[in-house]
Design an enzyme around this catalytic site. Structure first.
Site, short mmCIF file in Angstrom:
data_model
loop_
_atom_site.label_atom_id
_atom_site.label_comp_id
_atom_site.label_asym_id
_atom_site.label_seq_id
_atom_site.Cartn_x
_atom_site.Cartn_y
_atom_site.Cartn_z
N ARG A 1 65.85 26.93 37.02
CA ARG A 1 65.58 25.65 36.36
C ARG A 1 64.80 25.93 35.08
NH1 ARG A 1 63.07 20.04 38.64
NH2 ARG A 1 63.09 18.99 36.62
N ARG B 1 69.70 19.66 36.14
CA ARG B 1 68.93 20.79 36.67
C ARG B 1 69.70 21.52 37.76
NH1 ARG B 1 65.51 16.77 38.77
NH2 ARG B 1 65.27 16.16 36.62
N ASP C 1 66.10 20.67 41.94
CA ASP C 1 64.88 19.87 41.88
C ASP C 1 64.35 19.77 43.31
OD1 ASP C 1 62.91 18.09 40.80
OD2 ASP C 1 64.11 16.36 41.41
N ASP D 1 61.38 17.91 45.27
CA ASP D 1 60.30 16.93 45.17
C ASP D 1 59.64 16.72 46.53
OD1 ASP D 1 60.74 16.56 42.47
OD2 ASP D 1 61.99 14.79 42.74
P1 ATP Z 1 61.06 12.57 39.39
O1 ATP Z 1 59.66 13.03 39.79
O2 ATP Z 1 61.10 11.17 38.88
O3 ATP Z 1 62.07 12.81 40.49
P2 ATP Z 1 61.79 15.01 38.17
O4 ATP Z 1 61.91 15.48 39.59
O5 ATP Z 1 62.95 15.24 37.27
O6 ATP Z 1 61.46 13.45 38.15
P3 ATP Z 1 60.19 17.19 37.43
O7 ATP Z 1 60.52 17.68 36.08
O8 ATP Z 1 60.78 17.92 38.61
O9 ATP Z 1 60.53 15.63 37.52
O10 ATP Z 1 58.64 17.18 37.67
C1 ATP Z 1 57.77 16.62 36.74
C2 ATP Z 1 56.35 16.74 37.26
O11 ATP Z 1 56.18 15.87 38.38
C3 ATP Z 1 56.01 18.09 37.82
O12 ATP Z 1 55.43 18.90 36.83
C4 ATP Z 1 55.02 17.80 38.94
O13 ATP Z 1 53.71 18.26 38.63
C5 ATP Z 1 55.01 16.29 39.02
N1 ATP Z 1 54.98 15.71 40.35
C6 ATP Z 1 54.16 14.68 40.69
N2 ATP Z 1 54.32 14.33 41.96
C7 ATP Z 1 55.28 15.15 42.47
C8 ATP Z 1 55.87 15.26 43.75
N3 ATP Z 1 55.52 14.45 44.77
N4 ATP Z 1 56.80 16.22 43.95
C9 ATP Z 1 57.16 17.05 42.92
N5 ATP Z 1 56.62 16.98 41.67
C10 ATP Z 1 55.70 16.04 41.45
MG MG Z 2 63.04 14.51 41.09
MG MG Z 3 60.95 17.15 40.48
#
Ligand code: ATP
Ligand code: MG
Ligand code: MG
Length: 143
Positions: free
Chosen positions: A82, A91, A94, A96
Site C-alpha cells: 500500500r 489500495r 486496507d 481497519d
Molecule cells: P476510513 O478510515 O474512512 O476507512 P481509510 O481506511 O482509507 O479511510 P487510511 O488511509 O487507511 O484511511 O487511514 C487513515 C488514518 O486513519 C490512519 O493513519 C490511522 O491512523 C487512522 N485511523 C483512525 N482510526 C482508525 C481505525 N479504527 N482503524 C484504522 N485506522 C484508523
Molecule cells: Mg478504511
Molecule cells: Mg484504513
C-alpha cells in the site's frame, strides 16, 4: 486477550490474494483468527474513479494494545504494497480496526470503534455474518 474485529478491503490487483496475505501476516505475528466472513464485492464509496472492492471482516484475539495493533496493521499494509494513502482512494489492502472489546478511544491516530463503520454496508454485511448480535447492538445503544 482482547477480541477485535478488523475490516479488510482491497481493490487493486489480485484482491483475494492481498486479503489472504494480510491474514497470513497477522497469523505470523501470533494473532489468532477466530472467525472470518466471506468476501463480498462492493462498489467504491467516494474517492476517485476506481475499481470495485473485495471486502470482508475477521475476528481476532490478541494481547496487543489498540495502538500496538494499529502499528502492526499499518506495517502489514505497507508490506503488502500500500503506497498511496489518499483517503477512500484505491489500495492493495486496507486494514481497519472496527471494534476492540468494549473499548471506546480517540487519540491522534486511532478512533475505536471505527467512526464510519455503522454507515458502511461493506462492513456491516460481513460483520453480521460472523457477529450478528454485535451488529444488532450497534443500532440499539445510542438511539
Ligand atoms: P476510513 O478510515 O474512512 O476507512 P481509510 O481506511 O482509507 O479511510 P487510511 O488511509 O487507511 O484511511 O487511514 C487513515 C488514518 O486513519 C490512519 O493513519 C490511522 O491512523 C487512522 N485511523 C483512525 N482510526 C482508525 C481505525 N479504527 N482503524 C484504522 N485506522 C484508523
Ligand atoms: Mg478504511
Ligand atoms: Mg484504513
Amino acid at each position: 486477550m482482547a477480541k477485535v474485529y478488523i475490516g479488510l478491503g482491497s481493490n487493486i490487483g489480485n484482491r483475494q490474494q492481498h486479503i489472504k496475505n494480510a491474514i497470513h501476516e497477522l497469523k505470523a505475528k501470533g494473532i489468532s483468527i477466530i472467525a472470518q466472513s466471506s468476501l463480498i464485492e462492493t462498489d467504491p464509496q467516494g474517492g476517485p474513479l476506481q475499481g470495485k472492492y473485495l471486502n470482508g471482516v475477521i475476528a481476532i484475539e490478541t494481547n496487543l494494545s489498540p495502538d500496538e495493533l494499529l502499528h502492526l496493521t499499518q506495517s502489514i499494509e505497507q508490506k503488502l504494497g500500500r503506497r498511496h494513502r489518499e483517503r477512500n482512494g484505491p489500495r492493495t489492502i486496507d486494514l481497519d480496526i472496527l471494534l476492540y472489546d468494549q473499548v471506546t478511544l480517540t487519540n491522534s491516530h486511532l478512533t475505536v470503534p471505527h467512526p464510519r463503520m455503522k454507515e458502511r454496508d461493506f462492513v456491516l454485511k460481513p460483520l453480521s455474518e460472523i457477529a450478528p448480535e454485535i451488529v444488532k447492538d450497534l443500532f440499539h445503544e445510542n438511539h
